[in-house]
Design an enzyme around this catalytic site. Structure first.
Site, short mmCIF file in Angstrom:
data_model
loop_
_atom_site.label_atom_id
_atom_site.label_comp_id
_atom_site.label_asym_id
_atom_site.label_seq_id
_atom_site.Cartn_x
_atom_site.Cartn_y
_atom_site.Cartn_z
N HIS A 1 0.80 -1.23 0.00
CA HIS A 1 0.00 0.00 0.00
C HIS A 1 0.84 1.29 0.00
CE1 HIS A 1 -3.48 2.51 1.73
NE2 HIS A 1 -3.97 1.96 0.64
N LYS B 1 3.01 4.47 -1.16
CA LYS B 1 2.91 5.38 -2.31
C LYS B 1 4.06 6.36 -2.19
CE LYS B 1 -1.65 5.13 -0.44
NZ LYS B 1 -2.08 4.04 -1.23
N ASP C 1 17.17 9.73 -6.89
CA ASP C 1 18.62 9.80 -6.67
C ASP C 1 19.01 9.45 -5.24
OD1 ASP C 1 19.07 10.41 -9.32
OD2 ASP C 1 19.16 12.57 -8.99
#
Lengths: 162, 162
Positions: free
Chosen positions: B102, B104, B109
């Site tokens: 779940h 996100k 870099d």
């Protein structure tokens, strides 16, 4: 992960409260919430975790000003704790539009932001891969405070247009 | 909010690229992503936004090392961009358990964390109330980097047990 029984890392706790005592992600989250002295502002898409609802109710009973914003579609789902929290006297407001009120953040005493991917549901806590970020940097907290106040006013029932 | 047509705050852009140009939340997110020079590590529950998929593909074509972790159940849904990104040669791994992957978040870099409530879906961008937090504080980024590497190994197909 949400077990109430003390685990290996449990600390002695003389109180008979039903809050989780083992040192889990959930117990650490509960402890952060229970540190509130003045206010808890909560924006939560889906809220069905009984342990977290107990912690929020406890704050309300202690006199902490609790305000909850949630999603209109998800607040009515089976297992949602929103009705119970409203019944306890806590102020709850919800969106009035077709999209989701998808935020998942809490602000403790207008100073500590708790945010991330985690909805406050038992499934999320027990089975999902999730993250929770705790931030007390004022520059980070400010936009969330502003967003909370903006939504709180926008979802004021006296502003509904029928 | 995801319109490709220049809006009031648009900056002159001589290139014919299909990336959004108006100064929207989406265009700001795209610009952060396109700042990647060496790597993009992405953990995304649901990814159906074509503009963001174009940005990720572009980074891959520029030689940036792109790795994507996603949710097994949501990657197959109608409109998911995961198949297209895999087809473009980008490495994708997914969970193998019943709960949701779940998260996100994206790490650019190995230094800049982009995280929040936002799934990279057109619905979320256009109609939901969402937040995105951009952090370059090493203390905050480190646990997300560690989580990414842990998941990346855990979801390595050579480790699957059938």
């Amino acid at each position: 992960a949400a077990a109430a029984a003390p685990g290996k890392a449990a600390r002695p706790c003389p109180c008979p409260c039903p809050l989780p005592r083992a040192d889990t992600s959930l117990s650490r989250l509960v402890r952060r919430l229970l540190s509130a002295r003045r206010s808890l502002d909560l924006c939560m898409f889906s809220f069905s975790c009984p342990q977290l609802a107990r912690a929020v109710s406890l704050l309300h009973r202690r006199g902490v000003r609790v305000r909850i914003v949630t999603d209109a579609q998800f607040m009515g789902l089976h297992g949602s704790q929103i009705g119970r929290l409203r019944h306890a006297g806590i102020q709850v407001r919800h969106d009035q539009h077709s999209g989701y009120m998808h935020h998942k953040f809490a602000i403790v005493d207008r100073r500590m932001l708790i945010t991330g991917s985690l909805n406050w549901t038992s499934q999320a806590i027990q089975t999902n891969r999730e993250n929770v970020l705790v931030v007390d940097d004022a520059e980070c907290v400010k936009p969330f405070l502003d967003e909370f106040e903006r939504i709180w006013e926008e979802y004021n029932p006296t502003n509904y247009s029928f």
